[in-house]
Design an enzyme around this catalytic site. Structure first.
Site, mmCIF file in Angstrom:
data_model
loop_
_atom_site.group_PDB
_atom_site.id
_atom_site.type_symbol
_atom_site.label_atom_id
_atom_site.label_comp_id
_atom_site.label_asym_id
_atom_site.label_seq_id
_atom_site.Cartn_x
_atom_site.Cartn_y
_atom_site.Cartn_z
ATOM 1 N N GLU A 31 92.872 71.296 39.075
ATOM 2 C CA GLU A 31 90.883 72.576 39.334
ATOM 3 C C GLU A 31 90.594 71.215 40.273
ATOM 4 O OE1 GLU A 31 88.958 73.919 35.748
ATOM 5 O OE2 GLU A 31 90.320 72.823 34.970
ATOM 6 N N ARG A 257 99.227 64.330 26.641
ATOM 7 C CA ARG A 257 98.435 63.883 27.082
ATOM 8 C C ARG A 257 99.004 62.314 26.863
ATOM 9 N NH1 ARG A 257 92.036 64.227 27.346
ATOM 10 N NH2 ARG A 257 92.178 62.406 29.400
ATOM 11 N N LYS A 267 87.907 63.967 33.198
ATOM 12 C CA LYS A 267 87.274 64.892 34.669
ATOM 13 C C LYS A 267 85.889 64.075 34.210
ATOM 14 C CE LYS A 267 89.606 66.899 37.305
ATOM 15 N NZ LYS A 267 90.350 67.774 37.805
#
Length: 557
Positions: A31, A257, A267
């Site tokens: 994104e 992750r 983020k």
């Protein structure tokens, strides 16, 4: 690669190929609402490497469905980061916004099947009706809206007839489903905001969960690989693909992750660090962003080697940051030129060395790389050494300089301290020493040895440089667990950056190129800052110290 070393995704792909799948197509789908970080590097490495390994391709697709958070700056930074890591997506650069019209058609199709409806509850009411993990949700009073009424409202939403939050398009699934993601999730929301690619064409935008799987299907992705936090979203991913009746739908696979000690990889939190001015920018060398690591001097090959080394699994764990630094040191040890720089100088005057005389010493650039060649280092009567390399009353096993003690100057001569000069405040400002002319190059006719070797620079030839010494941004291994009532910001390291405004370096560094990496002898690995350096006055960022804690862990394990 042996069967025992293959990860579970490789086994899945090989089984699919054996069953007749003809093509492997993966994707990296960021994104564009921030800069990529080291966690994304793991995903980039995995997706591109799998495609290369099995003769397939990997798309770079931007999931750009939220115009209020996304910018072209982030798009360009992402492309730069992926390319810098060494991966090439060729002509396979795509955007979810490329598919907005197609996604809109998908939405109308689901409405026509009575699998989606326009809801007029407020955002607060929708959250209230959703229920909790232990209590079922309630149906919206608009859930049974006639299909034609929902279609009309949805088309008017697209025309911009309604305010933000007035209506939302929701999937019609099951408000009592144990998975909250399946409780009539939102598919489209109204946003009167210009998009960085489509401008003001649209005022409704698809939700990520709706756009993601359909974008995979449009592109023909064979293996949709994402991190474990999306595992609970997979039933919704599959539901949309099934209800849309798309042929050969992709399948989602989740892996753990990357979690790293002394680091935050949210983020949202990284954005807070930037917006609150705690760091200078997304590419601040203390940030775990790929651009920050590039500025700090991390070689891309070392980052990729680290990502491959830690492997791929379905079990969450936290990797010691020392493991990453081990790979950085391993690469720099092989490739970085050795140079001399003095960060906290004290002057040394060699009283028996001829005034005005200069000698040149040939020194190797990197003993680990025979092809690295040599360079010339000038030597003169006045030198700089590190202040910490001298002490007047040395403890036992002190092998550096002290009164009456002899040490070796790297590649030059043996010197002995004869006198200490202080200023009015008592600070040592000069060491007066004598040298042995017969010790040129570090050996003497009588064969005597010294244990201490110091780096140095000639005062007459030294060039001024600025040095930034970086450490972990956080002072605890798990900064996101600050304790009751705390914040991850409470764990910030006040000494994460220490600036030396004027250090002295050998003259070869005056014109060091932007991004060039070196080992400052006995001090650490440094890189020329790509933003702050000026012609003739480089600014050096410490990439990593010389101490290799991970190697010690490996040796003792």
């Amino acid at each position: 690669m042996s069967e025992s070393t293959k990860n579970f995704i490789e086994h899945i792909i090989e089984n699919d190929l054996a069953a007749g799948r003809r093509k492997i197509l993966t994707r990296f789908p960021p994104e564009p609402n921030g800069y990529l970080h080291i966690g994304h590097a793991k995903s980039i490495t995995l997706n591109f490497t799998l495609a290369q390994q099995y003769g397939g391709q990997c798309n770079l697709r931007f999931d750009d469905t939220n115009p209020t958070r996304e910018e072209m700056e982030f798009v360009e930074s992402i492309k730069q980061d992926v390319a810098w890591l060494g991966f090439d997506w060729g002509d396979r650069e795509f955007y979810a916004s490329d598919y907005f019209e197609r996604l809109y058609e998908f939405a109308e199709f689901l409405i026509s099947k009575d699998k989606a409806y326009v809801d007029s509850l407020s955002p607060e009411q929708i959250r209230e009706y959703r229920g909790t993990p232990t209590e079922p949700g309630r149906n919206s009073p608009y859930r049974d809206r006639p299909v034609q009424e929902s279609l009309d409202l949805f088309r008017r939403m697209r025309k911009g007839e309604f305010a933000e939050g007035e209506h939302v398009l929701r999937a019609k699934i099951d408000m009592a489903h144990p998975n909250l993601n399946m409780r009539d999730p939102s598919m489209y929301r109204i946003r009167h905001a210009a998009h960085h690619r489509t401008g003001s064409t649209w005022c409704i935008y698809p939700m990520y969960d709706f756009a993601h799987g359909q974008s995979d299907a449009i592109e023909g992705i064979s293996h949709s690989i994402c991190t474990l936090e999306f595992e609970n979203h997979r039933p919704l991913y599959d539901w949309f693909l099934k209800e849309l009746e798309l042929p050969d739908p992709p399948h989602q696979y989740e892996f753990a992750r990357l979690n790293l000690t002394y680091t935050v990889l949210s983020k949202r939190k990284l954005r807070e660090l930037v917006e609150q001015g705690i760091v200078e920018s997304w590419d601040d060398p203390r940030m775990p962003t790929i651009s920050g690591m590039r500025r700090r001097g991390y070689p891309p090959e070392a980052i990729v080697a680290f990502c491959r080394d830690i492997g791929v699994s379905k079990t969450e764990s936290t990797i010691d940051a020392a493991h990453l630094l081990f790979h950085i040191r391993e690469h720099l040890n092989r490739t970085a030129a050795r140079v001399m720089a003095v960060l906290d100088p004290v002057k040394v005057v060699i009283t028996n060395y001829p005034a005005g005389q200069t000698e040149e010493f040939v020194t190797e650039n990197n003993p680990e790389d025979p092809a690295a060649g040599t360079r010339i280092v000038p030597f003169s009567r006045e030198l700089y050494i590190e202040r910490e390399d001298f002490i007047e009353e040395p403890p036992k096993k002190w092998f550096r300089l002290s009164p009456g003690r002899e040490v070796r100057l790297k590649n030059a001569y043996y010197i002995t301290c004869d006198e200490v000069v202080r200023d009015a405040d008592g600070t040592i400002v000069e060491l007066r020493c004598s040298y042995d002319p017969e010790s040129r190059g570090g050996s003497t006719p009588d064969g005597r040895k010294v244990k201490g070797t110091l780096h140095w620079v000639s005062a007459a030839h030294a060039v001024p440089v600025e040095v930034h010494n970086y450490d972990h941004l956080f002072c605890t291994p798990f900064p996101e667990n600050p304790g009751e009532g705390g914040s991850y910001l409470d764990n910030l390291n006040p000494d994460s950056r220490q600036i030396v405004p004027r250090a002295w370096a050998e003259p070869s560094l005056q014109h060091a190129e932007s991004g060039q990496r070196f080992q400052f002898l006995r001090k650490g690995y440094y890189c020329v800052d790509i933003k702050l350096s000026k012609p003739g006055f480089p600014v050096f960022n410490r990439t990593v110290t010389l101490r290799d804690t991970w190697a010690k862990v490996q040796k003792n394990s």
